[in-house]
Motif scaffolding. Structure first.
Motif, PDB file in Angstrom:
ATOM      1  N   ARG A  95       0.840  -1.207   0.000  1.00  0.00           N
ATOM      2  CA  ARG A  95       0.000   0.000   0.000  1.00  0.00           C
ATOM      3  C   ARG A  95       0.870   1.250   0.000  1.00  0.00           C
ATOM      4  NH1 ARG A  95      -0.902   1.427   4.497  1.00  0.00           N
ATOM      5  NH2 ARG A  95      -1.570  -0.384   5.603  1.00  0.00           N
ATOM      6  N   ARG A  96       1.940   1.216   0.778  1.00  0.00           N
ATOM      7  CA  ARG A  96       2.837   2.379   0.844  1.00  0.00           C
ATOM      8  C   ARG A  96       3.517   2.635  -0.498  1.00  0.00           C
ATOM      9  NH1 ARG A  96       4.113  -0.382   5.879  1.00  0.00           N
ATOM     10  NH2 ARG A  96       3.047   0.748   7.541  1.00  0.00           N
ATOM     11  N   LEU A  97       3.970   1.573  -1.149  1.00  0.00           N
ATOM     12  CA  LEU A  97       4.619   1.741  -2.457  1.00  0.00           C
ATOM     13  C   LEU A  97       3.629   2.254  -3.497  1.00  0.00           C
ATOM     14  CD1 LEU A  97       6.960  -1.360  -2.485  1.00  0.00           C
ATOM     15  CD2 LEU A  97       7.663   1.035  -2.623  1.00  0.00           C
ATOM     16  N   ARG A  98       2.407   1.772  -3.453  1.00  0.00           N
ATOM     17  CA  ARG A  98       1.397   2.289  -4.387  1.00  0.00           C
ATOM     18  C   ARG A  98       1.113   3.761  -4.120  1.00  0.00           C
ATOM     19  NH1 ARG A  98      -2.645  -2.917  -4.249  1.00  0.00           N
ATOM     20  NH2 ARG A  98      -1.399  -4.210  -5.642  1.00  0.00           N
ATOM     21  N   LEU A  99       1.081   4.154  -2.855  1.00  0.00           N
ATOM     22  CA  LEU A  99       0.876   5.569  -2.517  1.00  0.00           C
ATOM     23  C   LEU A  99       2.050   6.413  -3.005  1.00  0.00           C
ATOM     24  CD1 LEU A  99      -0.864   7.707  -1.123  1.00  0.00           C
ATOM     25  CD2 LEU A  99       0.302   7.160   1.012  1.00  0.00           C
ATOM     26  N   ILE A 100       3.263   5.887  -2.880  1.00  0.00           N
ATOM     27  CA  ILE A 100       4.446   6.595  -3.390  1.00  0.00           C
ATOM     28  C   ILE A 100       4.334   6.769  -4.897  1.00  0.00           C
ATOM     29  CG2 ILE A 100       6.936   6.352  -3.820  1.00  0.00           C
ATOM     30  CD1 ILE A 100       7.140   5.093  -1.011  1.00  0.00           C
ATOM     31  N   GLY A 101       3.938   5.710  -5.611  1.00  0.00           N
ATOM     32  CA  GLY A 101       3.785   5.798  -7.064  1.00  0.00           C
ATOM     33  C   GLY A 101       2.728   6.807  -7.465  1.00  0.00           C
ATOM     34  N   ALA A 102       1.589   6.786  -6.767  1.00  0.00           N
ATOM     35  CA  ALA A 102       0.518   7.737  -7.085  1.00  0.00           C
ATOM     36  C   ALA A 102       0.956   9.167  -6.780  1.00  0.00           C
ATOM     37  CB  ALA A 102      -0.741   7.390  -6.291  1.00  0.00           C
ATOM     38  N   THR A 103       1.646   9.365  -5.675  1.00  0.00           N
ATOM     39  CA  THR A 103       2.129  10.702  -5.310  1.00  0.00           C
ATOM     40  C   THR A 103       3.136  11.206  -6.337  1.00  0.00           C
ATOM     41  OG1 THR A 103       1.790  10.192  -2.974  1.00  0.00           O
ATOM     42  CG2 THR A 103       3.165  12.089  -3.482  1.00  0.00           C
ATOM     43  N   LEU A 104       4.054  10.333  -6.761  1.00  0.00           N
ATOM     44  CA  LEU A 104       5.015  10.721  -7.800  1.00  0.00           C
ATOM     45  C   LEU A 104       4.303  11.114  -9.094  1.00  0.00           C
ATOM     46  CD1 LEU A 104       7.982   8.184  -7.570  1.00  0.00           C
ATOM     47  CD2 LEU A 104       8.110  10.661  -7.398  1.00  0.00           C
ATOM     48  N   ALA A 105       3.276  10.364  -9.452  1.00  0.00           N
ATOM     49  CA  ALA A 105       2.526  10.681 -10.672  1.00  0.00           C
ATOM     50  C   ALA A 105       1.834  12.033 -10.548  1.00  0.00           C
ATOM     51  CB  ALA A 105       1.506   9.574 -10.958  1.00  0.00           C
ATOM     52  N   ILE A 106       1.223  12.290  -9.407  1.00  0.00           N
ATOM     53  CA  ILE A 106       0.521  13.559  -9.199  1.00  0.00           C
ATOM     54  C   ILE A 106       1.501  14.728  -9.180  1.00  0.00           C
ATOM     55  CG2 ILE A 106      -0.812  14.883  -7.508  1.00  0.00           C
ATOM     56  CD1 ILE A 106      -2.223  12.182  -6.826  1.00  0.00           C
ATOM     57  N   VAL A 107       2.623  14.559  -8.479  1.00  0.00           N
ATOM     58  CA  VAL A 107       3.626  15.630  -8.414  1.00  0.00           C
ATOM     59  C   VAL A 107       4.193  15.898  -9.804  1.00  0.00           C
ATOM     60  CG1 VAL A 107       5.943  16.188  -7.569  1.00  0.00           C
ATOM     61  CG2 VAL A 107       4.218  15.341  -5.981  1.00  0.00           C
ATOM     62  N   THR A 108       4.483  14.843 -10.553  1.00  0.00           N
ATOM     63  CA  THR A 108       5.022  15.000 -11.904  1.00  0.00           C
ATOM     64  C   THR A 108       4.025  15.729 -12.800  1.00  0.00           C
ATOM     65  OG1 THR A 108       6.365  13.012 -11.692  1.00  0.00           O
ATOM     66  CG2 THR A 108       5.869  13.756 -13.913  1.00  0.00           C
ATOM     67  N   GLY A 109       2.771  15.307 -12.762  1.00  0.00           N
ATOM     68  CA  GLY A 109       1.745  15.986 -13.557  1.00  0.00           C
ATOM     69  C   GLY A 109       1.555  17.427 -13.124  1.00  0.00           C
ATOM     70  N   GLY A 110       1.581  17.668 -11.831  1.00  0.00           N
ATOM     71  CA  GLY A 110       1.427  19.028 -11.318  1.00  0.00           C
ATOM     72  C   GLY A 110       2.559  19.938 -11.742  1.00  0.00           C
ATOM     73  N   VAL A 111       3.777  19.430 -11.688  1.00  0.00           N
ATOM     74  CA  VAL A 111       4.932  20.230 -12.119  1.00  0.00           C
ATOM     75  C   VAL A 111       4.826  20.540 -13.603  1.00  0.00           C
ATOM     76  CG1 VAL A 111       7.428  20.127 -12.516  1.00  0.00           C
ATOM     77  CG2 VAL A 111       6.496  19.484 -10.298  1.00  0.00           C
ATOM     78  N   TRP A 112       4.434  19.552 -14.391  1.00  0.00           N
ATOM     79  CA  TRP A 112       4.300  19.756 -15.835  1.00  0.00           C
ATOM     80  C   TRP A 112       3.247  20.812 -16.138  1.00  0.00           C
ATOM     81  CZ3 TRP A 112       0.749  18.665 -19.846  1.00  0.00           C
ATOM     82  CH2 TRP A 112       1.297  18.686 -21.127  1.00  0.00           C
ATOM     83  N   ILE A 113       2.112  20.735 -15.458  1.00  0.00           N
ATOM     84  CA  ILE A 113       1.040  21.723 -15.657  1.00  0.00           C
ATOM     85  C   ILE A 113       1.491  23.106 -15.190  1.00  0.00           C
ATOM     86  CG2 ILE A 113      -1.252  22.412 -14.855  1.00  0.00           C
ATOM     87  CD1 ILE A 113      -1.957  19.390 -14.875  1.00  0.00           C
TER      88      ILE A 113
END
Length: 166
Positions: A95-113
């Motif tokens: 669960r923690r690794l999935r949360l890390i992956g989702a957080t990385l995806a959100i941060v990456t998308g947010g930075v790009w936007i």
């Protein structure tokens, strides 16, 4: 040594995030004088007035960015704790690794936007918009984390099966 580095990084990120959140709240209420920002490249520059919405946007983006990495470090510290206890293959770490992956995806998308908004609104013609190619390495990193989560899930399943074996 790694535990100390994770703890120090976590405390520093927590402090920076707290300072940014305090500044964000302060700039919502504090009047902003006429300030200018100059954004330049080799071909010239653009002078932009620093308005309250622009400052609040910048502080909000930075707070979210640091907060995302703070959440990632928190999960890494918990995974490391199970590693030092000798039991890393447990459902909580999946669960923690999935949360890390989702957080990385959100941060990456947010930075790009955010970079696209800054390039289009703050300094059009001076800063280039980020292309989709800039997302390849972060997307690959997110995929690696999700694959690692599945490896941990399978490890937890195998551990449960071996505990049931007589």
């Amino acid at each position: 040594m790694l535990k100390i580095a994770l703890d120090v990084a976590y405390l520093l990120l927590a402090l920076v995030t707290l300072i940014l959140l305090i500044a964000l709240v302060a700039f919502v209420f504090v009047p902003v004088e006429s300030l200018n920002l100059t954004v330049s490249n080799s071909e010239g520059g653009v002078q932009q007035a620093l308005t309250r919405p622009l400052i609040v946007f910048a502080l909000g983006v930075l707070s979210a960015w640091f907060g995302g990495f703070l959440l990632i470090l928190r999960q890494l510290r918990q995974i490391f704790r199970t590693l030092t206890q000798g039991d890393p293959f447990q459902p909580g770490n999946v669960r923690r690794l999935r949360l890390i992956g989702a957080t990385l995806a959100i941060v990456t998308g947010g930075v790009w936007i955010a970079q696209s908004v800054v390039a289009a609104r703050l300094a059009p013609g001076v800063l280039d918009r980020q292309g989709v190619g800039a997302l390849l390495t972060p997307i690959f990193s997110v995929l690696v984390v999700f694959v690692l989560a599945e490896v941990f899930r399978e490890g937890a399943r195998l551990r449960r099966e071996s505990e049931l074996t007589i």
